[in-house]
Design a protein around this motif. Structure first.
Motif, mmCIF file in Angstrom:
data_model
loop_
_atom_site.group_PDB
_atom_site.id
_atom_site.type_symbol
_atom_site.label_atom_id
_atom_site.label_comp_id
_atom_site.label_asym_id
_atom_site.label_seq_id
_atom_site.Cartn_x
_atom_site.Cartn_y
_atom_site.Cartn_z
ATOM 1 N N ILE A 142 5.011 -40.260 -52.052
ATOM 2 C CA ILE A 142 5.241 -40.553 -53.390
ATOM 3 C C ILE A 142 4.417 -39.841 -54.452
ATOM 4 N N VAL A 143 3.210 -39.876 -53.883
ATOM 5 C CA VAL A 143 2.016 -39.357 -54.835
ATOM 6 C C VAL A 143 2.582 -37.541 -54.988
ATOM 7 N N TYR A 144 2.945 -36.973 -53.865
ATOM 8 C CA TYR A 144 3.439 -35.562 -53.725
ATOM 9 C C TYR A 144 4.642 -35.416 -54.826
ATOM 10 N N VAL A 145 5.340 -36.414 -54.894
ATOM 11 C CA VAL A 145 6.517 -36.269 -55.801
ATOM 12 C C VAL A 145 6.288 -36.260 -57.089
ATOM 13 N N ILE A 146 5.041 -36.845 -57.443
ATOM 14 C CA ILE A 146 4.852 -36.980 -59.014
ATOM 15 C C ILE A 146 4.663 -35.420 -59.480
ATOM 16 N N PRO A 147 4.120 -34.511 -58.973
ATOM 17 C CA PRO A 147 4.116 -33.166 -59.751
ATOM 18 C C PRO A 147 5.142 -32.344 -59.421
ATOM 19 N N ILE A 148 5.845 -32.897 -58.428
ATOM 20 C CA ILE A 148 7.232 -32.075 -58.480
ATOM 21 C C ILE A 148 8.124 -32.469 -59.711
ATOM 22 N N VAL A 149 8.183 -33.817 -59.678
ATOM 23 C CA VAL A 149 8.877 -34.406 -61.093
ATOM 24 C C VAL A 149 8.362 -33.608 -62.481
ATOM 25 N N ILE A 150 7.255 -33.719 -62.614
ATOM 26 C CA ILE A 150 6.722 -32.774 -63.906
ATOM 27 C C ILE A 150 7.310 -31.732 -63.892
ATOM 28 N N SER A 151 7.166 -30.867 -62.662
ATOM 29 C CA SER A 151 7.608 -29.219 -62.755
ATOM 30 C C SER A 151 9.120 -29.396 -63.093
ATOM 31 N N PHE A 188 8.694 -30.082 -76.020
ATOM 32 C CA PHE A 188 8.545 -30.550 -74.821
ATOM 33 C C PHE A 188 7.796 -31.890 -74.463
ATOM 34 N N GLY A 189 6.716 -32.122 -75.136
ATOM 35 C CA GLY A 189 5.706 -33.382 -74.982
ATOM 36 C C GLY A 189 6.624 -34.569 -75.658
ATOM 37 N N LEU A 190 7.129 -34.355 -76.807
ATOM 38 C CA LEU A 190 8.137 -35.384 -77.421
ATOM 39 C C LEU A 190 9.364 -35.624 -76.494
ATOM 40 N N TRP A 191 9.916 -34.690 -76.070
ATOM 41 C CA TRP A 191 11.225 -34.825 -75.225
ATOM 42 C C TRP A 191 10.804 -35.591 -73.786
ATOM 43 N N LEU A 192 9.521 -35.395 -73.399
ATOM 44 C CA LEU A 192 9.051 -36.004 -72.002
ATOM 45 C C LEU A 192 8.940 -37.212 -72.094
ATOM 46 N N MET A 193 8.182 -37.746 -73.510
ATOM 47 C CA MET A 193 7.857 -38.984 -73.706
ATOM 48 C C MET A 193 9.119 -39.786 -73.842
ATOM 49 N N ARG A 194 10.182 -39.396 -74.736
ATOM 50 C CA ARG A 194 11.240 -40.312 -74.930
ATOM 51 C C ARG A 194 11.922 -40.290 -73.490
ATOM 52 N N ALA A 195 12.157 -39.264 -72.737
ATOM 53 C CA ALA A 195 12.614 -39.354 -71.431
ATOM 54 C C ALA A 195 12.172 -40.424 -70.606
ATOM 55 N N LEU A 196 10.839 -40.833 -70.495
ATOM 56 C CA LEU A 196 10.076 -41.518 -69.844
ATOM 57 C C LEU A 196 10.449 -43.035 -70.187
ATOM 58 N N HIS A 197 10.855 -43.245 -71.590
ATOM 59 C CA HIS A 197 11.260 -44.469 -72.160
ATOM 60 C C HIS A 197 12.939 -44.600 -72.006
ATOM 61 N N ILE A 250 20.840 -31.867 -66.296
ATOM 62 C CA ILE A 250 20.056 -31.304 -65.234
ATOM 63 C C ILE A 250 18.899 -32.019 -64.993
ATOM 64 N N LEU A 251 18.147 -32.935 -65.670
ATOM 65 C CA LEU A 251 17.284 -33.503 -65.398
ATOM 66 C C LEU A 251 17.483 -34.852 -64.622
ATOM 67 N N ILE A 252 18.541 -35.513 -64.776
ATOM 68 C CA ILE A 252 18.830 -36.491 -64.013
ATOM 69 C C ILE A 252 19.487 -36.134 -62.416
ATOM 70 N N LEU A 253 20.459 -34.915 -62.597
ATOM 71 C CA LEU A 253 20.884 -34.174 -61.340
ATOM 72 C C LEU A 253 19.343 -34.052 -60.566
ATOM 73 N N ALA A 254 18.653 -33.299 -61.212
ATOM 74 C CA ALA A 254 17.386 -32.839 -60.380
ATOM 75 C C ALA A 254 16.456 -34.181 -59.591
ATOM 76 N N LEU A 255 16.430 -35.057 -60.562
ATOM 77 C CA LEU A 255 15.806 -36.488 -59.965
ATOM 78 C C LEU A 255 16.512 -37.159 -58.939
ATOM 79 N N PHE A 256 17.941 -36.793 -58.890
ATOM 80 C CA PHE A 256 18.511 -37.409 -57.840
ATOM 81 C C PHE A 256 18.147 -36.642 -56.734
ATOM 82 N N PHE A 257 18.208 -35.622 -56.709
ATOM 83 C CA PHE A 257 17.917 -34.688 -55.481
ATOM 84 C C PHE A 257 16.262 -34.883 -54.862
ATOM 85 N N VAL A 258 15.305 -34.852 -55.815
ATOM 86 C CA VAL A 258 14.094 -35.229 -55.383
ATOM 87 C C VAL A 258 13.884 -36.625 -54.944
#
Length: 317
Positions: A9-18, A65-74, A289-297
């Protein structure tokens, strides 16, 4: 097992950010103005500037990117430029249809692939092996969009047995487990299952043949173990690698096939992604693209954990 799971799970975190960064940048490096889909041809510069500010396109990319990522986390992926509806609701509705199609295709493709692979592995270098291998090669060689159109011509146009396009009667996009909806699933599921069936067949055949040629199998047979017991050992040793391959194939199917979903007008993630590309709908494109990539991860993470549960050697490694 808990330590291995936590480490994965820890290894997945930088992958998700990338993944999030790549999804954000990919749609920004494409040429063209994403607001051209909603701006009238005679729009003034003031109106264009107002819309660009409303969607945040007037800010530097790192800020966007920062604003988009923060909104996506919510859970806020913005609103679609073309429809004005929330992107998350649009994507999840399409993903639900794609998951339905992927599960049906996986049941068909993986079942046929495992059966053909085991049969070909047990009867290597015989006519049975050649027939099974021919099915596998055909599965990975035939263009699936061409196969989809061929199935439509045969079973929808000529025989009139199954509907050609859509996900439900009267153009309905909502799913229900009844024959009125299941008949719309048959042709897309068969078309989607062909490539995974071929890949799984070839993988299981190679694994089965390799395991049957190992010394421990000869030792088990020399001790008088029944062939069913040998078969269980073959399955246990082939399972981790076969599971990894099937996990990847399921991930590809969950990602949706633009060509198959377009041929059958199946309202899934691939069809939605195709619409977003042609409409230059930037928020919808990013969200899909983000949702599909997260599904794959996440799916790869679950496959890794399942492999470790089946084969303890992976945890020790």
């Amino acid at each position: 097992m808990l330590a291995y799971t936590a480490r994965r799970i820890v290894y997945v975190i930088p992958i998700v950010i990338s993944v999030a960064l790549v999804c954000f940048l990919l749609v920004h490096i494409t040429p063209g103005d994403p607001l051209v889909a909603v701006l009238p041809a005679d729009a003034s510069q003031e109106l264009a500037a107002q819309l660009r500010a409303a969607y945040g396109f007037d800010r530097p990319l790192p800020v966007q990117f920062g604003l988009w990522l923060m909104r996506a986390l919510h859970g806020d992926l913005g609103n679609s430029i073309a429809t004005g509806r929330p992107v998350l609701a649009e994507v999840m509705r399409a993903v639900g249809n794609t998951v339905t199609l992927a599960i049906a295709a996986a049941i068909i493709g993986f079942t046929m692939g495992i059966l053909l692979g085991l049969i070909a592995g047990y009867f290597r270098e015989t006519w049975i092996d050649k027939v099974a291998t021919s099915f596998a090669i055909a599965g990975v060689s035939v263009p699936h969009y061409w196969l989809g159109m061929l199935l439509v011509i045969i079973f929808s146009v000529q025989l009139n047995w199954l509907p050609a396009v859509g996900a439900g009667p009267n153009g309905s996009n909502s799913w229900a487990w009844d024959w009125a909806h299941l008949q719309y699933l048959v042709l897309p599921a068969i078309t989607t299952s062909v490539i995974p069936m071929g890949i799984v067949t070839r993988t299981v055949r190679a694994l089965t043949g390799d395991i049957l040629s190992q010394d421990f199998v000869e030792a088990l047979r020399a001790k008088g173990l029944h062939e069913r017991g040998v078969f269980r050992h073959v399955i246990k040793n082939a399972a981790p690698t076969a599971l990894a391959v099937m996990g990847l194939q399921l991930g590809y199917m969950l990602g949706g096939s633009i060509l198959i979903e377009t041929v059958f007008s199946w309202p899934g993630s691939g069809f939605l992604l195709n619409s977003a590309i042609f409409q230059r709908d930037l928020p919808l494109l990013q969200g899909t693209i983000l949702i599909l990539a997260l599904f794959f991860v996440v799916l790869n993470l679950l496959v890794d954990i399942a492999q470790a549960a089946i084969d303890p050697r992976i945890k020790r490694g």
